[in-house]
Motif scaffolding. Structure first.
Motif, PDB file in Angstrom:
ATOM      1  N   MET A  57      -0.933   9.869   2.227  1.00 23.21           N
ATOM      2  CA  MET A  57      -0.828   8.419   2.386  1.00 23.21           C
ATOM      3  C   MET A  57      -2.188   7.856   2.800  1.00 23.21           C
ATOM      4  O   MET A  57      -2.340   7.276   3.874  1.00 23.21           O
ATOM      5  CB  MET A  57       0.223   8.093   3.454  1.00 23.21           C
ATOM      6  N   ASP A  58      -3.185   8.023   1.960  1.00 28.13           N
ATOM      7  CA  ASP A  58      -4.526   7.621   2.363  1.00 28.13           C
ATOM      8  C   ASP A  58      -4.692   6.110   2.446  1.00 28.13           C
ATOM      9  O   ASP A  58      -5.504   5.612   3.215  1.00 28.13           O
ATOM     10  CB  ASP A  58      -5.563   8.221   1.419  1.00 28.13           C
ATOM     11  N   GLY A  59      -3.917   5.357   1.679  1.00 23.26           N
ATOM     12  CA  GLY A  59      -4.063   3.904   1.697  1.00 23.26           C
ATOM     13  C   GLY A  59      -3.405   3.239   2.885  1.00 23.26           C
ATOM     14  O   GLY A  59      -3.915   2.257   3.423  1.00 23.26           O
ATOM     15  N   VAL A  60      -2.259   3.756   3.320  1.00 20.05           N
ATOM     16  CA  VAL A  60      -1.506   3.131   4.411  1.00 20.05           C
ATOM     17  C   VAL A  60      -2.278   3.156   5.733  1.00 20.05           C
ATOM     18  O   VAL A  60      -2.353   2.131   6.422  1.00 20.05           O
ATOM     19  CB  VAL A  60      -0.123   3.794   4.565  1.00 20.05           C
ATOM     20  N   GLY A  74       2.165   1.935  -3.396  1.00 18.08           N
ATOM     21  CA  GLY A  74       1.061   2.416  -4.217  1.00 18.08           C
ATOM     22  C   GLY A  74       0.765   3.884  -3.957  1.00 18.08           C
ATOM     23  O   GLY A  74       0.461   4.647  -4.882  1.00 18.08           O
ATOM     24  N   ASN A  75       0.887   4.314  -2.694  1.00 17.09           N
ATOM     25  CA  ASN A  75       0.646   5.718  -2.347  1.00 17.09           C
ATOM     26  C   ASN A  75       1.732   6.647  -2.873  1.00 17.09           C
ATOM     27  O   ASN A  75       1.506   7.856  -3.000  1.00 17.09           O
ATOM     28  CB  ASN A  75       0.537   5.884  -0.835  1.00 17.09           C
ATOM     29  N   VAL A 111      -5.459   3.141   6.172  1.00 19.44           N
ATOM     30  CA  VAL A 111      -6.573   2.192   6.048  1.00 19.44           C
ATOM     31  C   VAL A 111      -6.061   0.761   6.169  1.00 19.44           C
ATOM     32  O   VAL A 111      -6.645  -0.073   6.880  1.00 19.44           O
ATOM     33  CB  VAL A 111      -7.305   2.398   4.707  1.00 19.44           C
ATOM     34  N   ALA A 112      -4.946   0.462   5.491  1.00 13.33           N
ATOM     35  CA  ALA A 112      -4.372  -0.884   5.561  1.00 13.33           C
ATOM     36  C   ALA A 112      -3.926  -1.213   6.979  1.00 13.33           C
ATOM     37  O   ALA A 112      -4.143  -2.322   7.477  1.00 13.33           O
ATOM     38  CB  ALA A 112      -3.192  -0.993   4.593  1.00 13.33           C
ATOM     39  N   THR A 113      -3.309  -0.246   7.656  1.00 15.31           N
ATOM     40  CA  THR A 113      -2.862  -0.463   9.036  1.00 15.31           C
ATOM     41  C   THR A 113      -4.048  -0.643   9.965  1.00 15.31           C
ATOM     42  O   THR A 113      -4.020  -1.477  10.879  1.00 15.31           O
ATOM     43  CB  THR A 113      -1.996   0.713   9.508  1.00 15.31           C
ATOM     44  N   ASP A 166       1.043   9.072  -5.624  1.00 15.28           N
ATOM     45  CA  ASP A 166       0.327  10.321  -5.341  1.00 15.28           C
ATOM     46  C   ASP A 166       1.291  11.499  -5.215  1.00 15.28           C
ATOM     47  O   ASP A 166       0.873  12.650  -5.316  1.00 15.28           O
ATOM     48  CB  ASP A 166      -0.474  10.164  -4.043  1.00 15.28           C
ATOM     49  N   THR A 185       0.823  -1.206   0.000  1.00 13.54           N
ATOM     50  CA  THR A 185       0.000   0.000   0.000  1.00 13.54           C
ATOM     51  C   THR A 185       0.857   1.255   0.000  1.00 13.54           C
ATOM     52  O   THR A 185       0.525   2.254  -0.657  1.00 13.54           O
ATOM     53  CB  THR A 185      -0.918   0.004   1.232  1.00 13.54           C
TER      54      THR A 185
END
Length: 291
Positions: free
Chosen positions: A73-76, A36-37, A78-80, A40, A33
């Motif tokens: 870092m919007d995905g990290v 992937g971020n 959420v993943a965490t 951005d 993730t």
């Protein structure tokens, strides 16, 4: 004999496919993730980047005011969050909690106990189980911070806003956080502490699975899954009033809602209970040799 079996168990754990599977899952979830971020940030001027410590963790970017300029870092987070709320007890138990179950089913305990003693075997295996649960989460979180330190500057000059209250958002320091002074003065040490709290929690949950296997070892599935099922109960119990996420914030994530005393009472009590149960197993009059 304690240290001998400790080294043997540690070497054995590191070669288990289950440990590698759990570790790889957490690595892919967090770092996959993260990378992937990074897209951005393509095309964004480095003048708008924040320091590496800012983007780490569950909500490190929550106060970015202009994500179009700074990247986000919007995905990290959420993943965490998913890792902490759902997968944490399962990956922790998968690391090495099944050690006694496998030894008992294969008959290894009948060979080991006369040689190294019951106390040395159970205590050293418990230590490695706890360490496995701790490492399977802590190492990926540490690696995330190292990758961020490579990708972003370690520190930036402090800018004083025209409105003093904005500084709290710019620096991502929560003034109501009991460790706000540590985050302001030593942000990377703060992140290290923030990473150790859920990692210690994972170690305790792994120990719970191991302790369960000492008394109930009919199925490997029943050894690994009960702590995870119990872990999910607060989500269902509190989801109706929207408090489920707040529970995990209170016990896992450093911030304004963190209650370190509550965390210490819950998981310190669990750790003590597991230690007592391990000692009970060691001192039981009937042992595996008579089975």
């Amino acid at each position: 004999m304690f240290t001998v079996n400790l080294r043997i168990s540690l070497k054995r754990m590191l070669h288990q496919k289950e440990f590698l599977l759990a570790f790889s899952f957490v690595i892919l979830l967090i770092l996959g993730t993260l990378f992937g971020n990074f897209f951005d940030f393509l095309g964004n001027s480095k003048l708008y980047w924040y320091p590496a410590w800012y983007y780490w963790g569950m909500a490190g970017d929550a106060f970015i005011r202009y994500p179009g300029l700074h990247g986000i870092m919007d995905g990290v987070p959420v993943a965490t969050m998913l890792l902490f709320m759902i997968f944490l007890p399962f990956v922790a138990s998968l690391a090495f909690s099944y050690a006694y179950f496998d030894d008992e089913k294969s008959g290894v305990t009948k060979q080991l106990l006369p040689r190294i003693g019951r106390g040395a075997y159970y205590r050293s295996t418990a230590c490695v189980v706890f360490l496995g649960g701790f490492l399977v989460l802590f190492l990926p979180l540490l690696l995330e911070q190292l990758v961020l330190c490579i990708a972003f500057p370690w520190q930036l000059p402090t800018n004083v806003s025209s409105d003093a209250f904005l500084d709290d958002y710019v620096t991502c320091v929560q003034i109501s956080d009991s460790l706000a002074a540590l985050q302001m003065n030593h942000p990377y040490l703060y992140n290290l502490v923030a990473g150790m709290i859920p990692s210690i929690t994972a170690g305790v949950l792994a120990y719970c699975s191991y302790t369960l296997s000492l008394f109930f070892h009919r199925s490997r599935f029943l050894v690994l899954t009960p702590p995870g099922m119990v872990w999910l109960l607060p989500q269902f119990a509190l989801s109706s009033n929207g408090m489920s996420f707040g529970f995990y914030q209170a016990v896992l994530q450093l911030g304004p809602k963190t209650d370190l005393i509550l965390w210490g009472l819950i998981f310190g009590g669990l750790l003590l209970a597991n230690i007592i149960l391990t000692e009970v197993k060691i001192r039981r009059s009937t042992d595996e040799l008579s089975a």
